[in-house]
Structures are given as structure tokens and as C-alpha cells.
Design a protein around this motif. Structure first.
Motif, PDB file in Angstrom:
ATOM      1  N   MET A  64      18.217  19.351  53.058  1.00  0.00           N
ATOM      2  CA  MET A  64      18.396  20.680  52.475  1.00  0.00           C
ATOM      3  C   MET A  64      19.199  20.589  51.177  1.00  0.00           C
ATOM      4  SD  MET A  64      20.168  24.089  54.029  1.00  0.00           S
ATOM      5  CE  MET A  64      21.749  23.306  54.111  1.00  0.00           C
ATOM      6  N   VAL A  65      20.215  19.749  51.149  1.00  0.00           N
ATOM      7  CA  VAL A  65      21.024  19.579  49.942  1.00  0.00           C
ATOM      8  C   VAL A  65      20.172  19.011  48.811  1.00  0.00           C
ATOM      9  CG1 VAL A  65      22.962  18.286  48.953  1.00  0.00           C
ATOM     10  CG2 VAL A  65      23.193  19.358  51.201  1.00  0.00           C
ATOM     11  N   ARG A  66      19.310  18.076  49.145  1.00  0.00           N
ATOM     12  CA  ARG A  66      18.428  17.512  48.124  1.00  0.00           C
ATOM     13  C   ARG A  66      17.489  18.573  47.545  1.00  0.00           C
ATOM     14  NH1 ARG A  66      17.137  12.120  51.465  1.00  0.00           N
ATOM     15  NH2 ARG A  66      18.897  10.886  50.735  1.00  0.00           N
ATOM     16  N   ARG A  67      16.930  19.404  48.423  1.00  0.00           N
ATOM     17  CA  ARG A  67      16.029  20.466  47.938  1.00  0.00           C
ATOM     18  C   ARG A  67      16.771  21.435  47.040  1.00  0.00           C
ATOM     19  NH1 ARG A  67      14.193  20.350  53.304  1.00  0.00           N
ATOM     20  NH2 ARG A  67      15.411  22.212  53.796  1.00  0.00           N
ATOM     21  N   ALA A  69      19.508  20.865  45.314  1.00  0.00           N
ATOM     22  CA  ALA A  69      19.881  20.178  44.074  1.00  0.00           C
ATOM     23  C   ALA A  69      18.684  20.082  43.139  1.00  0.00           C
ATOM     24  CB  ALA A  69      20.428  18.791  44.378  1.00  0.00           C
ATOM     25  N   HIS A  70      17.524  19.816  43.711  1.00  0.00           N
ATOM     26  CA  HIS A  70      16.317  19.753  42.891  1.00  0.00           C
ATOM     27  C   HIS A  70      16.019  21.123  42.291  1.00  0.00           C
ATOM     28  CE1 HIS A  70      12.518  18.273  41.413  1.00  0.00           C
ATOM     29  NE2 HIS A  70      11.875  19.262  42.025  1.00  0.00           N
ATOM     30  N   ALA A  71      16.182  22.189  43.061  1.00  0.00           N
ATOM     31  CA  ALA A  71      15.958  23.547  42.549  1.00  0.00           C
ATOM     32  C   ALA A  71      16.965  23.872  41.446  1.00  0.00           C
ATOM     33  CB  ALA A  71      16.056  24.560  43.685  1.00  0.00           C
ATOM     34  N   ALA A  72      18.237  23.494  41.636  1.00  0.00           N
ATOM     35  CA  ALA A  72      19.251  23.745  40.612  1.00  0.00           C
ATOM     36  C   ALA A  72      18.942  22.949  39.346  1.00  0.00           C
ATOM     37  CB  ALA A  72      20.631  23.371  41.146  1.00  0.00           C
ATOM     38  N   GLU A  73      18.451  21.740  39.498  1.00  0.00           N
ATOM     39  CA  GLU A  73      18.071  20.931  38.349  1.00  0.00           C
ATOM     40  C   GLU A  73      16.934  21.589  37.575  1.00  0.00           C
ATOM     41  OE1 GLU A  73      16.339  16.457  37.379  1.00  0.00           O
ATOM     42  OE2 GLU A  73      16.636  17.103  39.460  1.00  0.00           O
ATOM     43  N   GLN A  74      15.978  22.131  38.301  1.00  0.00           N
ATOM     44  CA  GLN A  74      14.851  22.802  37.652  1.00  0.00           C
ATOM     45  C   GLN A  74      15.319  24.041  36.893  1.00  0.00           C
ATOM     46  OE1 GLN A  74      11.898  21.346  37.581  1.00  0.00           O
ATOM     47  NE2 GLN A  74      11.266  22.911  36.124  1.00  0.00           N
TER      48      GLN A  74
END
Length: 101
Positions: A64-67, A69-74
Motif C-alpha cells: 500500500m505504501v508503494r502504491r 508513493a507511486h501516486a504521489a510521484e505521479q
């Protein structure tokens, strides 16, 4: 003459008391050592249990943290100015918090 004998008897009593106290001190040192060892073992076991529990929770939460973080990066790539402002605010807040301590 009676006082000379009582003096020798009190010296013998004193020697016996010192011997008893020495034995008691040795027994107390041994008991404290054992208790300290037991407390250390208990603390080590509690630390290992806590570490295992935290590791399990983080392992479960990691996808969940990875998802997120990926959304925040986007979002940061889509809106770089906003991301820069938010980043500066966070850094400023951290610096303020550290400066107060």
C-alpha cells in the motif's frame, strides 16, 4: 582479668560477624547477578517480539505504501510547482521543529 577475656570473646564475635557478612554479601552478589541476567533475557525477548511484530506489520503495509508513493510521484510530475512549494513547507516545518529542541 574478666575484661581481658571479654575482649578476646568480642574479637572472636567480631570475626564471626565479618565472616557472616562476607558470606551474605557473596550470596547477595550472586542473587543480583542472576536477577540482572534474567531481566536482560526478558528485555531481549521482548525486543525480539516487538521487532518481529513491527516487521510483520510493515511487510503487510509495504504494498500500500508503494502504491501511495507511486501516486504521489505521479502528482508531483504533473504539478511540479505545487510539489516544490509543499516540499519547501515540509522542510521548513522540520527545520523549525528541530530548531526548537
Amino acid at each position: 582479668m574478666a575484661s581481658a577475656f571479654s575482649r578476646f570473646r568480642s574479637e572472636d564475635d567480631l570475626g564471626a560477624q565479618v565472616a557472616r557478612l562476607s558470606k551474605e554479601m557473596a550470596a547477595l552478589k550472586k542473587a543480583l547477578s542472576k536477577r540482572g541476567s534474567d531481566v536482560y533475557d526478558d528485555a531481549r525477548d521482548a525486543g525480539a517480539d516487538l521487532y518481529g511484530e513491527l516487521r510483520d506489520r510493515f511487510t503487510d503495509a509495504l504494498p500500500m505504501v508503494r502504491r501511495r508513493a507511486h501516486a504521489a510521484e505521479q502528482v508531483a510530475r504533473d504539478h511540479p510547482a505545487t510539489a516544490a512549494v509543499v516540499g519547501l513547507l515540509v522542510v521548513g516545518l522540520l527545520v523549525t521543529m528541530l530548531a526548537r529542541k
